[in-house]
Design an enzyme around this catalytic site. Structure first.
Site: not given
Ligand code: NAP
Length: 487
Positions: A184, A260, A294, A391
């Site tokens: 997803k 991650e 990230c 962040e």
């Molecule tokens: P996010 O809000 O956590 O969303 C990530 C994914 O999770 C999206 O597909 C989102 O879907 C889904 N999601 C959100 N709430 C959910 C729930 N309750 N149940 C199931 N899925 C859910 O993060 P983001 O804003 O997209 O990405 C930024 C974050 O990712 C930052 O904190 C960054 O540091 C982190 N990141 C980490 C890495 C690593 O390798 N460590 C790499 C890249 C990014 P929707 O789009 O529908 O909300």
């Protein structure tokens, strides 16, 4: 880039759900708009999956799991290799689609396509190297055999900031290991994942091995999958907050999980560092992906002896960067993903300035269409400023001075996150000392970029657990079975 080129690239991407090898509309008939963050306008509409679609996707992947687990590893690898070649051949159009849905400059999108494709190539090579062990029991009376087997059906959830690479880091090892998967993508950037699924289908991936769900309601499609006893693994890349929630949701099923999560990377510059090289590295570590990574350097801890020189040189480099729509020639800084992200960055800068930081460069969000924020350098940032703890996810570089090595390490580790740190020094002994003491999963030593498909990417503390890429990456999709053999 002309409007026709943009339209042609987007029109080539499927917009339906990919379930059991078929492209189909969402069962509710709904669609979800994908917005260009540089204009705020819709560029495409994709199917908006329902919980019924989620169940159908899991059914499809469970139906073929047994067969896929025994599919010859060489053929699994060859499918990945063909997909790598197709991604590479189509890098220009895939990069354009990525820029239109995510905002980063086309050159950076192309770099992501190269990076993303590399995971397919790397794991195509790993598919045939899944090995076990054979040993004699210490008492000499039996044999100890270990074998590695696919974990089983997996559910992957990916973020919007690297729409292709965060997918291939999971899809590559899962396919290589013999696992089936439902994936997803983030609702803001589904097109890159749909394009990737089409490439894998054309590369000969059997129906049902990979299934893609796009949805405006991540929790309602995820819960039925996570609660299903047939699921064996959950792999997530995204924010720490959502990762914590998903670990909780995966507890009843005792799922294997890889997380991650978020970061708060310190960038340390010691007095013996080559300051110009540190500034070059800082530009990459800060400005790659418009700061929405990230791994982005979140705070610059610089020896008091060189802090002013470093900040001035960094501000000069950032001032020269062209801000604009990622499809325009020469643009190096695109828009942030949406209004709320841009406003959060503005709030963090205001907070730091309110506590006494000096704004050496930028500090403003741009009016008009799109979610642009100017490259920003702050100096004399006070320790209680929010942007040192949270962040930032934007093009903002806070510079803080330090007195000695112990203070630098203490400041670097003063966070609940632990993904990556950057260290600039020309003293080899210091380099080792500092690398060993940093509480992170990765360190960039005299370089501002750590991402590499051949290396284990991942964090400690609140940045999560599990590793993606490298020799370690495939282990996330394998279970160890031990056979005790009587002699
Ligand atoms: P996010 O809000 O956590 O969303 C990530 C994914 O999770 C999206 O597909 C989102 O879907 C889904 N999601 C959100 N709430 C959910 C729930 N309750 N149940 C199931 N899925 C859910 O993060 P983001 O804003 O997209 O990405 C930024 C974050 O990712 C930052 O904190 C960054 O540091 C982190 N990141 C980490 C890495 C690593 O390798 N460590 C790499 C890249 C990014 P929707 O789009 O529908 O909300």
């Amino acid at each position: 880039m002309s409007a026709t080129q943009e339209r042609t690239a987007v029109d080539a991407v499927p917009t339906q759900l990919f379930i059991g090898g078929e492209w189909r509309d969402a069962s509710g008939g709904e669609t979800l708009d994908v917005e260009d963050p540089s204009t705020g306008e819709a560029v495409a509409s994709v199917a908006d999956a329902t919980p019924d679609d989620a169940k159908a996707a899991l059914d499809a992947c469970c139906a073929v799991q047994e067969e896929w687990a025994t599919h010859p590893p060489r053929e699994r690898g060859e499918i990945l290799r063909r997909a790598f070649e197709a991604m590479t051949a189509r890098a220009d159009e895939l990069a354009l689609v990525m820029t239109l849905e995510m905002g980063k400059p086309v050159a950076e999108s192309k770099a992501e396509i190269t990076y993303a494709a590399e995971f397919l190539r790397w794991f195509s090579e790993e598919a045939v190297r899944i090995e076990g062990r054979f040993g004699t029991a210490p008492n000499g009376q039996g044999r100890l055999i270990t074998m590695k087997q696919p974990v089983g059906p997996c559910y992957a959830i990916t973020p919007w900031n690297f729409p292709a690479a965060m997918g291939t880091r999971k899809i590559g090892p899962a396919i290589a290991a013999g696992c089936t998967m439902v994936i997803k993508p983030a609702q803001q950037t589904p097109l890159s994942m749909l394009a990737l699924a089409k490439i894998l289908q054309e590369a000969g991936l059997p129906d049902g091995v990979l299934n893609v769900l796009t949805s405006s309601s991540s929790s309602s499609v995820s819960k039925p999958i996570i609660n299903d006893p047939r699921l064996r693994k959950l792999t997530f890349t995204g924010s720490t907050e959502v990762g914590q929630l998903l670990v909780e949701q995966s507890a009843p099923g005792l799922l294997r999980t890889s997380m991650e999560l978020g970061g708060n990377a310190p960038f340390l510059v010691f007095p013996d560092a080559d300051v110009d090289a540190a500034v070059e590295g800082a530009v990459i570590a800060k400005m790659r992906n418009i700061g929405e990574a990230c791994t982005a350097a979140n705070r610059f801890h610089v020896s008091g002896k060189v802090a002013d020189e470093f900040a001035e040189k960094l501000a000069k480099k950032l001032a020269d960067m062209k801000v604009g729509r990622g499809t325009e020639d020469g643009v190096q800084v695109g828009p942030l993903i949406d209004a709320s992200q841009r406003d959060k960055v503005a709030e963090l800068v205001e907070d730091a300035a309110g506590r006494g930081a000096e704004v050496l460069l930028g500090g403003t969000k741009r009016d008009g269409a799109g979610y642009f924020f100017d490259p920003t350098v702050l100096t004399d940032v006070k320790p209680d400023s929010r942007l040192l703890k949270e962040e930032i996810f934007g093009p903002v570089a806070p510079v803080v001075g330090f007195d000695d090595e112990d203070a630098a390490i203490a400041a670097a580790n003063d966070t609940e996150f632990g993904l990556v740190a950057y260290v600039y020094t020309s003293d080899v002994k210091r380099a080792f000392r500092v690398c060993e003491k940093l509480q992170t999963g990765m360190v960039g030593l005299n370089q501002g970029l750590v991402s590499n498909a051949a290396a284990p990417f991942g964090g400690v503390k609140h940045s999560g657990f599990g590793r993606e890429g490298g020799r370690e990456g495939i282990d996330e999709y394998l279970s160890i079975k031990y056979v005790a053999m009587a002699m």
